[in-house]
Enzyme design. Sequence first.
Site, short mmCIF file in Angstrom:
data_model
loop_
_atom_site.label_atom_id
_atom_site.label_comp_id
_atom_site.label_asym_id
_atom_site.label_seq_id
_atom_site.Cartn_x
_atom_site.Cartn_y
_atom_site.Cartn_z
N ASP A 13 0.83 -1.21 0.00
CA ASP A 13 0.00 0.00 0.00
C ASP A 13 0.86 1.27 0.00
O ASP A 13 2.04 1.23 0.34
CB ASP A 13 -0.90 0.02 1.24
CG ASP A 13 -2.16 -0.81 1.08
OD1 ASP A 13 -2.32 -1.46 0.03
OD2 ASP A 13 -2.99 -0.81 2.01
N ASP A 14 0.21 2.38 -0.34
CA ASP A 14 0.79 3.73 -0.23
C ASP A 14 1.92 3.96 -1.22
O ASP A 14 2.81 4.79 -0.97
CB ASP A 14 1.28 4.02 1.20
CG ASP A 14 0.21 3.82 2.25
OD1 ASP A 14 -0.99 3.83 1.89
OD2 ASP A 14 0.55 3.63 3.43
N HIS A 134 -7.64 3.90 1.16
CA HIS A 134 -6.62 4.30 2.14
C HIS A 134 -7.30 4.43 3.50
O HIS A 134 -8.35 5.06 3.62
CB HIS A 134 -6.03 5.64 1.70
CG HIS A 134 -4.89 6.14 2.53
ND1 HIS A 134 -3.83 5.34 2.91
CD2 HIS A 134 -4.64 7.37 3.04
CE1 HIS A 134 -2.97 6.07 3.62
NE2 HIS A 134 -3.45 7.29 3.72
#
Length: 310
Positions: A13-14, A134
């Site tokens: 993620d991110d 998110h």
Amino acid sequence: MPQPRMMLVVTGDDFGYCPRRNQGIVDCFQAGGISNVSLLVNASFAKEAADLAKRHNIPIGLHANLSEGIPVCQSLQQASTLTNHCGFFHGKMGFRQALERGQVSMKQVDLELRAQVRHFRELTGHLPYHMDGHQHVHVLPEVREVFAQVLSDLRIPYTRVPVEPGLHSCPWLPAHLQRFYTQVERDALDSIPVFTRYGIRWPDVYLGLTTMGQNMSVPSLQRALSHALAAGPSGTTSSSASGSNQPVVTAELMVHPGYPSHPQEGGCGEGPDDFSQSSDRQHELNVLRDPSLLALYSQERVQLCAFKDL
């Protein structure tokens, strides 16, 4: 490898958050530790991340963001229900509180999600193979309906449903995290009928809340995989062993590898957060590419793949 028992999407993620995150994610992918990434299109280094994904052939999806940084949709950057007086999203808990108070416009959520998909396409040249939220904003009340409509309209087939087997038998989790994760799970369970109605799919099992940061280790991942294999296929995906009666369990493991962010470098407009600057990211990176973990996958007949392979 003989016929796999599990097809596992390991999602970093991110992606795009900062150069150190981007480099850590690429290093992890090249070492075989992740098989998929989720891009924050409003992050400071999203273009660099998209270019890296192209260069290294990394399967990429969209990490839809309504809680950190600045909106992508220009009409929402001045005054909107999604932002505070400084023009930033309300934050992980702030967004949830505004939603509970009925202060968030779902029309604006729709505009922002579609703007983020458009920007993703501009950066990568294609629609996302999957789209999640998110800080798990995509499973929140009201938002989940808008999110599902966007995925359905744009034919984005996969999402994430953060319901983790074994979540309630983790004494090492501090009380505040246990509370937050339990609420995420409740919201995710309430999202299942919505996502089902719109024909959206997700892997049979989700993993990652109990193995974040310092809680990640080869034994903790082994425990999570055991829970996932015991949970078995749920029928939301269509993977089954070809030429065999034994169905294959599909699973997603959410991870956050990277090198610690430098202060003032990265983020989504407000600079990197504490988690990003901590050693937790590097710790996850080290565990994910540990040869003993890769050996465990082989031993347990776990095959890493991307969402597009399910």
